[in-house]
Design a protein around this motif. Structure first.
Motif, short mmCIF file in Angstrom:
data_model
loop_
_atom_site.label_atom_id
_atom_site.label_comp_id
_atom_site.label_asym_id
_atom_site.label_seq_id
_atom_site.Cartn_x
_atom_site.Cartn_y
_atom_site.Cartn_z
N GLU A 286 -6.85 3.34 -5.32
CA GLU A 286 -5.86 3.86 -5.68
C GLU A 286 -4.51 3.80 -5.02
O GLU A 286 -3.59 4.35 -5.34
CB GLU A 286 -5.99 5.44 -5.85
N GLY A 287 -4.55 2.71 -4.32
CA GLY A 287 -3.40 2.30 -3.42
C GLY A 287 -3.07 3.17 -2.12
O GLY A 287 -1.81 2.91 -1.66
N PHE A 288 -3.98 4.04 -1.64
CA PHE A 288 -3.67 4.65 -0.58
C PHE A 288 -4.07 4.02 0.66
O PHE A 288 -5.22 3.21 0.88
CB PHE A 288 -4.36 6.06 -0.58
N ARG A 289 -3.62 4.19 1.67
CA ARG A 289 -4.16 3.64 3.05
C ARG A 289 -4.89 5.10 3.64
O ARG A 289 -4.37 6.26 3.45
CB ARG A 289 -3.05 3.46 4.06
N CYS A 290 -5.94 4.68 4.45
CA CYS A 290 -6.75 5.93 5.17
C CYS A 290 -6.75 5.76 6.49
O CYS A 290 -7.16 4.53 7.16
CB CYS A 290 -7.97 6.12 4.56
N ASP A 291 -6.45 6.65 7.32
CA ASP A 291 -6.53 6.79 8.61
C ASP A 291 -7.85 7.57 8.97
O ASP A 291 -7.75 8.84 9.27
CB ASP A 291 -5.25 7.35 9.28
N TRP A 292 -9.03 6.91 9.36
CA TRP A 292 -10.19 7.87 9.44
C TRP A 292 -10.50 7.98 10.90
O TRP A 292 -10.51 6.96 11.78
CB TRP A 292 -11.21 6.91 8.76
N LYS B 246 -5.11 24.19 12.35
CA LYS B 246 -4.08 25.03 12.62
C LYS B 246 -3.43 24.02 13.77
O LYS B 246 -2.26 24.27 14.01
CB LYS B 246 -4.73 26.42 13.55
N GLU B 247 -4.14 23.28 14.52
CA GLU B 247 -3.70 22.28 15.34
C GLU B 247 -2.42 21.15 14.76
O GLU B 247 -1.62 21.15 15.27
CB GLU B 247 -4.57 21.70 16.28
N ILE B 248 -3.20 21.04 13.54
CA ILE B 248 -2.33 19.98 12.76
C ILE B 248 -0.99 20.74 12.34
O ILE B 248 0.02 20.20 12.22
CB ILE B 248 -2.62 19.39 11.58
N ARG B 249 -1.18 21.91 11.80
CA ARG B 249 0.06 22.63 11.10
C ARG B 249 0.97 23.11 12.30
O ARG B 249 2.23 23.20 12.10
CB ARG B 249 -0.35 23.90 10.53
N ALA B 250 0.47 22.89 13.48
CA ALA B 250 1.43 23.17 14.90
C ALA B 250 2.41 22.09 14.86
O ALA B 250 3.45 22.22 15.44
CB ALA B 250 0.87 23.69 16.16
N ILE B 251 1.76 21.00 14.39
CA ILE B 251 2.80 19.55 14.60
C ILE B 251 3.66 19.46 13.47
O ILE B 251 4.80 19.02 13.54
CB ILE B 251 1.83 18.50 14.98
N PRO C 208 4.92 13.98 12.76
CA PRO C 208 5.91 14.20 11.79
C PRO C 208 6.14 13.02 10.91
O PRO C 208 6.53 11.91 11.51
CB PRO C 208 7.03 14.76 12.12
N GLY C 209 5.59 12.97 9.65
CA GLY C 209 5.82 11.77 8.72
C GLY C 209 4.85 10.82 8.83
O GLY C 209 4.96 9.75 8.14
N SER C 210 3.78 10.83 9.69
CA SER C 210 2.91 9.75 9.87
C SER C 210 1.75 9.80 8.72
O SER C 210 1.17 8.78 8.41
CB SER C 210 2.05 10.02 11.19
N HIS C 211 1.56 11.02 8.12
CA HIS C 211 0.79 11.09 6.99
C HIS C 211 1.07 11.86 5.85
O HIS C 211 2.02 12.81 5.90
CB HIS C 211 -0.91 11.67 7.65
N ALA C 212 0.58 11.47 4.71
CA ALA C 212 1.08 12.33 3.75
C ALA C 212 0.13 13.44 3.27
O ALA C 212 0.36 14.52 2.65
CB ALA C 212 0.84 11.43 2.41
N LEU C 213 -1.01 13.42 3.63
CA LEU C 213 -1.97 14.36 3.49
C LEU C 213 -3.27 14.31 4.56
O LEU C 213 -3.40 13.29 4.83
CB LEU C 213 -2.59 14.50 1.82
N MET D 89 0.95 -1.22 -0.12
CA MET D 89 0.08 0.00 -0.16
C MET D 89 0.97 1.30 0.18
O MET D 89 1.96 1.31 0.28
CB MET D 89 -1.00 -0.06 1.15
N GLY D 90 0.31 2.29 -0.42
CA GLY D 90 0.90 3.52 -0.53
C GLY D 90 0.82 4.54 0.59
O GLY D 90 0.65 4.12 1.84
N ASP D 91 0.83 5.74 0.41
CA ASP D 91 0.97 6.74 1.37
C ASP D 91 -0.41 6.94 2.13
O ASP D 91 -1.62 6.20 1.80
CB ASP D 91 0.86 8.37 0.79
N THR D 92 -0.32 7.08 3.48
CA THR D 92 -1.42 7.16 4.57
C THR D 92 -2.05 8.53 4.38
O THR D 92 -1.51 9.49 4.57
CB THR D 92 -0.94 6.75 5.92
#
Length: 228
Positions: free
Chosen positions: A25-31, A66-71, A44-49, A1-4
Motif C-alpha cells: 500500500e506504499g508505506f515504509r516500515c521501520d521494524w 507511554k514512552e513514545i507519547r513522551a517523545i 518528532p516527525g520520524s513516523h506517521a503511526l 514510498m509513503g509514510d513510515t
C-alpha cells in the motif's frame, strides 16, 4: 514510498506479513523486535503511526506507548494475542487509537492505519469561542483561559465534541462514536474515566469552573456558564 510506520513486534512471521502488507500500500516500515529499540528510533516527525505488540520480550507494550507519547504525539495501534476486556480498556485509556487482536487480517490492519491517518490529517482553522476555549484542530490541541491543556487523544476528541455544541447532552455512546475509532470495541465506562480526568485538568486552570455537566441517566454536556 509513503509514510513510515513504526512496528515493534518480536514474532518475525507476523512482522514479515505486516511489512509486506504495508509495502503493498506504499508505506515504509521501520521494524524492531524489542521495545527499547523501537522507542529509541522515535523522533518528532520520524513516523506517521506506531504498531505495538503488547507482549514484548523486554516489557509491556503499554509502557512503551507511554514512552513514545513522551517523545511525540504518535498514533498507536496495539497488536496482541490477548482479548481480555481489561487489556482493551487499559490500552484505550492510555490513549491508543486502535486495538487489534491476533489472528488478524493484514488488509484490515492497513485499512485501520489509513483511517487513522486520514482523520489525523483533516484540518480546519483554529476556532476561538467566547467561553475561554480555543480549539486548534491543525495542532490537535485546546487552550482554556489562555493555557494549552495537556490532553490525551481521547480527551481532546471528547472535549472538542462537547465544545462544538454547547448545552447539548451527549450520551456516552454518542461520545464514543465521535471519539473512538472502534466504539463498539470500547466500553462506556471509559468515557466516564476520560471525563473525570478532563474535569481535573480544567480545574487546574480555573478551580471555580466546572463546564462539563453530568446528566444522570443521559450523559454529559458543556455548559460555559456553570460555576461550582
Amino acid at each position: 514510498m509513503g509514510d513510515t510506520i513504526l512496528l515493534i513486534e518480536d514474532e518475525a512471521p507476523i512482522a514479515d506479513t505486516i511489512v509486506y502488507a504495508l509495502a503493498q500500500e506504499g508505506f515504509r516500515c521501520d521494524w524492531h523486535r524489542l521495545g527499547r529499540e523501537g522507542v529509541a528510533a522515535v523522533r518528532p516527525g520520524s513516523h506517521a503511526l506506531a504498531i505495538l505488540d503488547v507482549g514484548l520480550p523486554d516489557g509491556s507494550g503499554f509502557e512503551r506507548c507511554k514512552e513514545i507519547r513522551a517523545i511525540c504525539d504518535l498514533p498507536v495501534i496495539f497488536l496482541t494475542a490477548r482479548g481480555d476486556e481489561i487489556d482493551r480498556v487499559v490500552g484505550l485509556e492510555i490513549g491508543a487509537d486502535d486495538y487489534v487482536v491476533k489472528p488478524f487480517s493484514p488488509r484490515e490492519l492497513v485499512a485501520r492505519i489509513k483511517a487513522i491517518l486520514r482523520r489525523g490529517r483533516s484540518t480546519s482553522a483554529p476556532a476561538a469561542v467566547e467561553t475561554g476555549f480555543v480549539v486548534d484542530e491543525t495542532k490537535a490541541r485546546i487552550s482554556f483561559d489562555g493555557q494549552i491543556l495537556d490532553l490525551t487523544r481521547y480527551e481532546f476528541r471528547i472535549l472538542k465534541t462537547l465544545l462544538a455544541e454547547p448545552e447539548r447532552v451527549f450520551s456516552r455512546a454518542q461520545l464514543m462514536d465521535r471519539a473512538w475509532d472502534e466504539p463498539l470495541a470500547s466500553y462506556e465506562r471509559s468515557v466516564d474515566a476520560h471525563i473525570k480526568t478532563l474535569r481535573a485538568k480544567l480545574r487546574t486552570v480555573l478551580p471555580d469552573q466546572d463546564p462539563i455537566q453530568t446528566h444522570r441517566g443521559f450523559g454529559y454536556s458543556f455548559d460555559p456558564l456553570k460555576r461550582t
